[in-house]
Design an enzyme around this catalytic site. Sequence first.
Site, PDB file in Angstrom:
ATOM      1  N   GLU A  83      12.760 -32.952  -8.425  1.00 37.96           N
ATOM      2  CA  GLU A  83      11.910 -33.493  -7.540  1.00 37.96           C
ATOM      3  C   GLU A  83      11.415 -34.925  -7.482  1.00 37.96           C
ATOM      4  OE1 GLU A  83      11.220 -31.914  -4.752  1.00 37.96           O
ATOM      5  OE2 GLU A  83      12.126 -29.931  -4.967  1.00 37.96           O
ATOM      6  N   CYS A 239      18.294 -30.695  11.154  1.00 39.73           N
ATOM      7  CA  CYS A 239      17.270 -31.484  12.149  1.00 39.73           C
ATOM      8  C   CYS A 239      17.149 -32.936  11.434  1.00 39.73           C
ATOM      9  CB  CYS A 239      16.156 -30.485  11.952  1.00 39.73           C
ATOM     10  SG  CYS A 239      14.798 -31.120  13.274  1.00 39.73           S
ATOM     11  N   CYS A 246      21.096 -29.385  17.603  1.00 38.02           N
ATOM     12  CA  CYS A 246      20.147 -28.251  17.869  1.00 38.02           C
ATOM     13  C   CYS A 246      20.969 -26.987  18.155  1.00 38.02           C
ATOM     14  CB  CYS A 246      19.554 -28.697  19.190  1.00 38.02           C
ATOM     15  SG  CYS A 246      18.289 -29.906  18.748  1.00 38.02           S
ATOM     16  N   CYS A 249      21.276 -25.016  15.092  1.00 34.73           N
ATOM     17  CA  CYS A 249      19.971 -24.696  14.366  1.00 34.73           C
ATOM     18  C   CYS A 249      19.595 -23.305  14.349  1.00 34.73           C
ATOM     19  CB  CYS A 249      19.011 -25.438  15.039  1.00 34.73           C
ATOM     20  SG  CYS A 249      17.310 -25.318  14.242  1.00 34.73           S
ATOM     21  N   CYS A 255      11.764 -23.577  18.816  1.00 33.28           N
ATOM     22  CA  CYS A 255      11.682 -24.941  19.012  1.00 33.28           C
ATOM     23  C   CYS A 255      11.263 -25.598  20.185  1.00 33.28           C
ATOM     24  CB  CYS A 255      12.969 -25.777  18.687  1.00 33.28           C
ATOM     25  SG  CYS A 255      12.854 -27.613  18.479  1.00 33.28           S
TER      26      CYS A 255
HETATM   27 FE1  SF4 Z   1      15.461 -29.594  15.054  1.00 37.34          FE
HETATM   28 FE2  SF4 Z   1      14.366 -27.997  16.987  1.00 37.34          FE
HETATM   29 FE3  SF4 Z   1      16.768 -29.125  17.184  1.00 37.34          FE
HETATM   30 FE4  SF4 Z   1      16.346 -27.154  15.523  1.00 37.34          FE
HETATM   31  S1  SF4 Z   1      16.188 -27.011  17.661  1.00 37.34           S
HETATM   32  S2  SF4 Z   1      17.567 -29.024  15.027  1.00 37.34           S
HETATM   33  S3  SF4 Z   1      14.459 -27.825  14.698  1.00 37.34           S
HETATM   34  S4  SF4 Z   1      14.986 -30.399  17.169  1.00 37.34           S
END
Ligand code: SF4
Length: 463
Positions: A83, A239, A246, A249, A255
């Site tokens: 970390e 992200c 997206c 994702c 989102c």
């Molecule tokens: Fe990021 Fe939302 Fe796109 Fe997912 S859907 S990558 S959380 S902006």
Amino acid sequence: MSAGRAPFSPEASETSCDGLFANCWRPAPPAALHLFGDPAEVEALRGSLLAWYDECKRDLPWRVLAVTEPDVNRRAYAVWVSEIMLQQTQVATVIDYYNRWMQKWPTLQALAEASLEEVNELWAGLGYYSRGKRLQEAARKVVSELAGQMPRTAEDLQKLLPGVGRYTAGAIASISYGQATGVVDGNVIRVLCRLRCIGADSSSPPVIDRLWAMANALVDRSRPGDFNQALMELGATVCTPKAPLCGECPVKQHCRARLRVEKELALASRKLLGKLPVVPDVEDCGVGGCPLCPPAAELWDSSLGVTNFPRKAAKKQPRVEQTATCVLERRGRRGALEYLIVQRPSSGLLAGLWEFPSVPLAPGLQQEQQREVLVDHLQAWAGQPVAAGSLRFIGEVVHVFSHIHQTYVVYSLSLDGDVTLDLASSPSRWVTEEEFRASAVSTAMKKVFGESWDFPPLHLLGS
Ligand code: SF4
């Protein structure tokens, strides 16, 4: 400001009220747009994120140790080192440093016994050098004052270990001990701000407080370490700051930034077709002066899509500095070329690291004046008169520290014969090229050395 300690309003205090606390001013609760108010949604988000993490996570050496190391102190130490190294540094860079570090100092006790010089040597090139120093100081504290036992909660880690802040404490406690506590780092800030359309300055206290509250509420109770790592992994690989994926994702259905983009697009296409908008105008939280929404003056930029979130206050420009530095070389006893390096003070920028003799330059000096300043500085080191004309201008090397835009004006000087050094002014030593590369020198000095080699070396010109 934390929601638990709201500022006291004198007007309210003079008004009668029903209870002792009823006349204390409290900030308005965040609007639904910025909240995870539905427990079923939180469960679904946790499940999707963890399933994705199980399938897609990168194999990283500290993750292996966090799972396989049975000794709790060793496990916490292994996570702690990772970390600290990962703060401000890319994963790809850290892996090699981490492996060498854990090989050399596999335990807190081993690190506590190392010298600062050894720590600096291993850390050289990783940047933000005080991190290594403080890690070692804290390891010494655990060994000498805590009987070798790492504090067992995030609160105690932060309270008892120097250099361990809220984020690092949360990461160690959740990953090593399974404590259900959230973490907020740059990746988490980005993901949460997008998930909940938080567009106010993401470094401001109300936003940071809200994000911590959100991270603590969201963290999966049965797999807190994995959940925190999954959230950070999502920010690092999907992200991302400029080009989020997206479509891939795992939490896209939760989102709100993505939802807003879809609404904006639908609105724009209806307008293009000359139809009246049936889609409601952009979703906003409906709370005037909301501390989590973008300032009213900052318009939605449709070309940015979801990357409208998060937003940061304009960054302070790094201050501009110039330093004259001289690669002093001599022919060593065994015939090899040697270079003089001196040690920096034990506190401040690049504390304790080694560098070529260097001196800060006042702004606006002409090159001749710069030479004179450097010559004055070098007399002490060279132990013999140095003529300004004997300095050879090599070039300029720019290195940007977090808060300083530093230009090194690089000269070289070849010394003849035996050279006596003034060891009283600061530790110094002559090193071969190989020794230089293995020494605790900063990346900036390595660049300076590289620059001096890009020019026809003095020693080949017949010194
Ligand atoms: Fe990021 Fe939302 Fe796109 Fe997912 S859907 S990558 S959380 S902006």
